[in-house]
Design an enzyme around this catalytic site. Structure first.
Site, PDB file in Angstrom:
ATOM      1  N   LYS A 111       0.805  -1.192   0.000  1.00 60.61           N
ATOM      2  CA  LYS A 111       0.000   0.000   0.000  1.00 60.61           C
ATOM      3  C   LYS A 111       0.852   1.262   0.000  1.00 60.61           C
ATOM      4  O   LYS A 111       0.372   2.349  -0.303  1.00 60.61           O
ATOM      5  CB  LYS A 111      -0.882   0.049   1.273  1.00 60.61           C
ATOM      6  CG  LYS A 111      -1.759  -1.154   1.494  1.00 60.61           C
ATOM      7  CD  LYS A 111      -2.472  -0.994   2.875  1.00 60.61           C
ATOM      8  CE  LYS A 111      -3.126  -2.295   3.278  1.00 60.61           C
ATOM      9  NZ  LYS A 111      -3.565  -2.259   4.678  1.00 60.61           N
ATOM     10  N   ASP A 168       7.456   3.267  -2.863  1.00 57.10           N
ATOM     11  CA  ASP A 168       7.642   4.358  -1.906  1.00 57.10           C
ATOM     12  C   ASP A 168       9.025   4.312  -1.288  1.00 57.10           C
ATOM     13  O   ASP A 168       9.678   5.340  -1.130  1.00 57.10           O
ATOM     14  CB  ASP A 168       6.563   4.325  -0.819  1.00 57.10           C
ATOM     15  CG  ASP A 168       6.462   2.966  -0.147  1.00 57.10           C
ATOM     16  OD1 ASP A 168       6.665   1.942  -0.825  1.00 57.10           O
ATOM     17  OD2 ASP A 168       6.170   2.917   1.062  1.00 57.10           O
ATOM     18  N   ASP A 171      14.092  -0.509   1.368  1.00 59.37           N
ATOM     19  CA  ASP A 171      14.737  -0.671   2.670  1.00 59.37           C
ATOM     20  C   ASP A 171      15.819  -1.752   2.507  1.00 59.37           C
ATOM     21  O   ASP A 171      16.953  -1.459   2.156  1.00 59.37           O
ATOM     22  CB  ASP A 171      13.661  -1.066   3.691  1.00 59.37           C
ATOM     23  CG  ASP A 171      14.091  -0.843   5.126  1.00 59.37           C
ATOM     24  OD1 ASP A 171      15.287  -0.925   5.409  1.00 59.37           O
ATOM     25  OD2 ASP A 171      13.222  -0.600   5.980  1.00 59.37           O
ATOM     26  N   LYS A 199      17.021   3.579   1.541  1.00 63.62           N
ATOM     27  CA  LYS A 199      17.907   3.583   2.715  1.00 63.62           C
ATOM     28  C   LYS A 199      19.178   2.814   2.349  1.00 63.62           C
ATOM     29  O   LYS A 199      19.220   1.587   2.496  1.00 63.62           O
ATOM     30  CB  LYS A 199      17.223   2.932   3.909  1.00 63.62           C
ATOM     31  CG  LYS A 199      16.064   3.725   4.472  1.00 63.62           C
ATOM     32  CD  LYS A 199      15.477   3.031   5.693  1.00 63.62           C
ATOM     33  CE  LYS A 199      14.455   3.910   6.384  1.00 63.62           C
ATOM     34  NZ  LYS A 199      13.824   3.240   7.547  1.00 63.62           N
ATOM     35  N   PHE A 220      13.414   5.787  11.545  1.00 66.03           N
ATOM     36  CA  PHE A 220      12.067   5.244  11.373  1.00 66.03           C
ATOM     37  C   PHE A 220      11.179   6.319  10.761  1.00 66.03           C
ATOM     38  O   PHE A 220      10.835   7.296  11.418  1.00 66.03           O
ATOM     39  CB  PHE A 220      11.500   4.796  12.719  1.00 66.03           C
ATOM     40  CG  PHE A 220      10.354   3.856  12.553  1.00 66.03           C
ATOM     41  CD1 PHE A 220       9.084   4.325  12.278  1.00 66.03           C
ATOM     42  CD2 PHE A 220      10.554   2.492  12.630  1.00 66.03           C
ATOM     43  CE1 PHE A 220       8.028   3.464  12.091  1.00 66.03           C
ATOM     44  CE2 PHE A 220       9.497   1.613  12.456  1.00 66.03           C
ATOM     45  CZ  PHE A 220       8.240   2.096  12.181  1.00 66.03           C
ATOM     46  N   VAL A 221      10.827   6.142   9.505  1.00 66.21           N
ATOM     47  CA  VAL A 221      10.084   7.172   8.791  1.00 66.21           C
ATOM     48  C   VAL A 221       8.630   6.745   8.572  1.00 66.21           C
ATOM     49  O   VAL A 221       8.336   5.572   8.353  1.00 66.21           O
ATOM     50  CB  VAL A 221      10.732   7.508   7.424  1.00 66.21           C
ATOM     51  CG1 VAL A 221      12.040   8.245   7.620  1.00 66.21           C
ATOM     52  CG2 VAL A 221      10.948   6.263   6.583  1.00 66.21           C
TER      53      VAL A 221
HETATM   54  C1  PRP Z   1       7.234  -1.501   2.336  1.00 63.43           C
HETATM   55  C2  PRP Z   1       7.448  -0.661   1.102  1.00 63.43           C
HETATM   56  C3  PRP Z   1       8.165  -1.591   0.176  1.00 63.43           C
HETATM   57  C4  PRP Z   1       8.906  -2.525   1.111  1.00 63.43           C
HETATM   58  C5  PRP Z   1      10.347  -2.165   1.140  1.00 63.43           C
HETATM   59  O1  PRP Z   1       6.090  -2.244   2.203  1.00 63.43           O
HETATM   60  O2  PRP Z   1       6.234  -0.206   0.576  1.00 63.43           O
HETATM   61  O3  PRP Z   1       7.276  -2.321  -0.628  1.00 63.43           O
HETATM   62  O4  PRP Z   1       8.368  -2.335   2.414  1.00 63.43           O
HETATM   63  O5  PRP Z   1      11.037  -2.947   2.078  1.00 63.43           O
HETATM   64  P1  PRP Z   1      12.235  -3.881   1.683  1.00 63.43           P
HETATM   65  O6  PRP Z   1      13.123  -3.123   0.771  1.00 63.43           O
HETATM   66  O7  PRP Z   1      12.905  -4.190   3.006  1.00 63.43           O
HETATM   67  O8  PRP Z   1      11.702  -5.119   1.055  1.00 63.43           O
HETATM   68  P2  PRP Z   1       5.444  -3.067   3.419  1.00 63.43           P
HETATM   69  O9  PRP Z   1       5.807  -4.509   3.285  1.00 63.43           O
HETATM   70  O10 PRP Z   1       5.797  -2.422   4.726  1.00 63.43           O
HETATM   71  O11 PRP Z   1       3.912  -2.938   3.121  1.00 63.43           O
HETATM   72  P3  PRP Z   1       3.035  -1.632   2.882  1.00 63.43           P
HETATM   73  O12 PRP Z   1       3.539  -0.993   1.625  1.00 63.43           O
HETATM   74  O13 PRP Z   1       1.637  -2.155   2.740  1.00 63.43           O
HETATM   75  O14 PRP Z   1       3.212  -0.737   4.081  1.00 63.43           O
END
Ligand code: PRP
Length: 247
Positions: A111, A168, A171, A199, A220-221
Site C-alpha cells: 500500500k 515508496d 529498505d 535507505k 524510522f520514517v
Molecule cells: C514496504 C514498502 C516496500 C517494502 C520495502 O512495504 O512499501 O514495498 O516495504 O522494504 P524492503 O526493501 O525491506 O523489502 P510493506 O511490506 O511495509 O507494506 P506496505 O507498503 O503495505 O506498508
C-alpha cells in the site's frame, strides 16, 4: 511500516515487518534471457541525500496535529514542497526515457506507494497506465523469511510493455528484488524502478533502481504512504516517528 536503526534523533527504532523476498537481487536477472530487460543505467544525479541533520524537529506547531496525530512525530524529514519538487523531477526524467507512443505501465506496489504513484502519474508529462500489485512476506516482524506471496496480482498481461515499478521506499531491497524476478518472467519489454526513498545503509541485496528521489538515513520514517501499524500513511510529508510511539 518501515524503519530500522533510529539515529541520533530518537534512539533505536524497531525493524520494519514485511517487505521480504528471496534475497536474489540485481534487478531482472537470471538464466532466462531477461538480463536485458532493464531499460538503462541508474540516473544517480536525480537522487538527493538526506541526513538526520536535515530533520526539522517538531516544535510548538506540530504538523502531525493537523491530521490528528498530536505529539506523535519527532521531526519532519522531507516536507510537502520538497516531495512535490522531487516528484516533478522524477517524472520528467522518466518521461524523457519513454515515447508517447509507448506509454509506461506504472505498477504501484500497495500500500505504501499509493500516495507517490498518484502524484507521480499526475506529474508525468506523457500518458501512462496504472496497475496495482499487493504482496506480503512470510516471517516475523523483525526478520526476512525470503518468501513473498502475491495478495493481489496485476489485472492484465504485461507482455511487450515498458513497465515502471513505483515504490515508496527501498529498505532491504528484498521486496523489489523478488518483484523484479517475478515480473521478468512475464515478458515485458523493459522493467525500470522509480523509488521515492531509499535507505542505502539498510540494503541487503543489490537491486537495479534507475530513478531514486531521496537517499535517507535508517531512521524510522512514516507519512506519505509509509505506516507504522497502518497509521500515518495519510500524512502529506515524510516524518520521523517519536520514539515514545513504539517503545
Ligand atoms: C514496504 C514498502 C516496500 C517494502 C520495502 O512495504 O512499501 O514495498 O516495504 O522494504 P524492503 O526493501 O525491506 O523489502 P510493506 O511490506 O511495509 O507494506 P506496505 O507498503 O503495505 O506498508
Amino acid at each position: 511500516m518501515t524503519g530500522s536503526d533510529w539515529s541520533s534523533l530518537a534512539g533505536t527504532a524497531p525493524e520494519r515487518g514485511g517487505g521480504q523476498g528471496d534475497g536474489v537481487g540485481g534487478g531482472p536477472v537470471g538464466s532466462n534471457g531477461v538480463a536485458n530487460l532493464s531499460a538503462g543505467e541508474s540516473r544517480a544525479h536525480l537522487t538527493s541525500r538526506i541526513t538526520s541533520a536535515d530533520a526539522i524537529p517538531i516544535g510548538d506547531a506540530d504538523p502531525g496535529a493537523d491530521h490528528g496525530y498530536h505529539g506523535e512525530l519527532a521531526a519532519i524529514l522531507i516536507g510537502e514542497d520538497a516531495l512535490k519538487a522531487k516528484i516533478a523531477v522524477l517524472a520528467k526524467a522518466v518521461a524523457a526515457d519513454h515515447d508517447v507512443d509507448t506509454p509506461p505501465l506504472l505498477i504501484c506496489v500497495l500500500k505504501g506507494a499509493v500516495m507517490f504513484v498518484t502524484d507521480f502519474a499526475r506529474a508525468l508529462p506523457i500518458p501512462s497506465e496504472l496497475e496495482f500489485m499487493a504482496v506480503t512476506s512470510y516471517g516475523s516482524a523483525t526478520s526476512s523469511s525470503g518468501v513473498v506471496r502475491i495478495l493481489k496480482d496485476l489485472d492484465r498481461d504485461i507482455t511487450g510493455r515498458r513497465v515502471v515499478i513505483v515504490e515508496d521506499i527501498i529498505d532491504s531491497g528484498l521486496t523489489l528484488s523478488w518483484l523484479l524476478r517475478n515480473l521478468a518472467t512475464r515478458s515485458p519489454a523493459s522493467v525500470d524502478v522509480v523509488a521515492l526513498l531509499r535507505k542505502p545503509e539498510a540494503i541487503k541485496v543489490d537491486v537495479d533502481v534507475r530513478y531514486v528521489g531521496f537517499d535517507i538515513p535508517t531512521d524510522f520514517v512514516v507519512g506519505y504512504g509509509l505506516d507504522y501499524g497502518e497509521r500515518y500513511r495519510d500524512l502529506p510529508f515524510v516524518g520521523l516517528l517519536g520514539e515514545h510511539m513504539y517503545r
